[in-house]
Scaffold this motif. Sequence first.
Motif, PDB file in Angstrom:
ATOM      1  N   LYS A 110      59.633 122.601  26.636  1.00  0.00           N
ATOM      2  CA  LYS A 110      59.071 121.667  27.603  1.00  0.00           C
ATOM      3  C   LYS A 110      57.988 122.353  28.432  1.00  0.00           C
ATOM      4  N   THR A 162      56.022 123.191  31.805  1.00  0.00           N
ATOM      5  CA  THR A 162      56.409 123.353  33.206  1.00  0.00           C
ATOM      6  C   THR A 162      55.243 122.939  34.093  1.00  0.00           C
ATOM      7  N   PRO A 163      55.345 121.828  34.804  1.00  0.00           N
ATOM      8  CA  PRO A 163      54.237 121.410  35.676  1.00  0.00           C
ATOM      9  C   PRO A 163      53.976 122.431  36.773  1.00  0.00           C
ATOM     10  N   LYS A 178      53.633 114.357  32.281  1.00  0.00           N
ATOM     11  CA  LYS A 178      54.960 113.753  32.209  1.00  0.00           C
ATOM     12  C   LYS A 178      55.523 113.830  30.792  1.00  0.00           C
ATOM     13  N   SER A 215      56.245 117.467  29.706  1.00  0.00           N
ATOM     14  CA  SER A 215      57.412 118.044  30.380  1.00  0.00           C
ATOM     15  C   SER A 215      58.714 117.506  29.801  1.00  0.00           C
ATOM     16  N   GLY A 254      57.538 119.328  24.892  1.00  0.00           N
ATOM     17  CA  GLY A 254      56.312 120.092  24.741  1.00  0.00           C
ATOM     18  C   GLY A 254      55.876 120.296  23.310  1.00  0.00           C
ATOM     19  N   ILE A 311      49.622 122.797  34.349  1.00  0.00           N
ATOM     20  CA  ILE A 311      50.915 123.234  33.845  1.00  0.00           C
ATOM     21  C   ILE A 311      50.930 124.754  33.857  1.00  0.00           C
ATOM     22  N   TYR A 370      55.104 126.932  29.084  1.00  0.00           N
ATOM     23  CA  TYR A 370      56.180 126.225  28.385  1.00  0.00           C
ATOM     24  C   TYR A 370      57.456 127.044  28.447  1.00  0.00           C
TER      25      TYR A 370
END
Length: 222
Positions: free
Chosen positions: A14, A16-17, A155, A158, A161, A199, A202
């Motif tokens: 995923k 990571t913002p 969105k 996250s 990914g 971001i 990941y």
Amino acid sequence: RYKEKILNNGFAIKATPNYSALGLKRVVMKVKVADAYADVAQKIFAGMSDQCYVVGYAGRMPEGGHVLHAALPRKHEEAFRETMAGLVEMGIFERTEFFNCDQFRVAPMRAECFDFEQGNWDYDWSKPLPLDGGTANATVWDEAEFDKTDLLLIKELSKDGTQSLKDVQKAIKRVNGVDINYKTLVWHYAHHVLARHLINGYNVEWHGVKYDFDSERKRLRP
């Protein structure tokens, strides 16, 4: 091989913002769901994700309860705390405890503490490892410029990914009802999401739900 060894074995990847670049404050809470609602705790957290800024949750070991992560506009922090207090008054939560996190990182998985023969963790909880210097020196970004397309992109990444931008385009249309031109989406990804560091990278998350230890041992035996 990537799909076989990682994606099909209980791992999730995923994005990571970068919350500080998005103008959001990271808040971490320890919560204890009341016994009457323990069976629907995940549904409660999912609802909080839709309605009140919760971006993740995890079970706590060994004492029990959960840790909730929220990312919210700073101007709404007081209202958010009041909402959490209201859930305690309603009897949904037994208690909550807040931690402000100006800097945040994902802890390493510590695979060396996992017993792959038995399928469980072998870790001395009474002796936690000290924080390394990289935690204290984490980069704090100034708020960047972004728009709705950027947020929809982040969105989806996250959540998963591994999606291609074509997949992201379809997901945005399906979930949000917004049909974004593919070339526009690619431009936003390159010139906004990446160029403005929206971001941080990941993360690999392991849920261990698709790994059968018994069959794997049998397969590896000579």
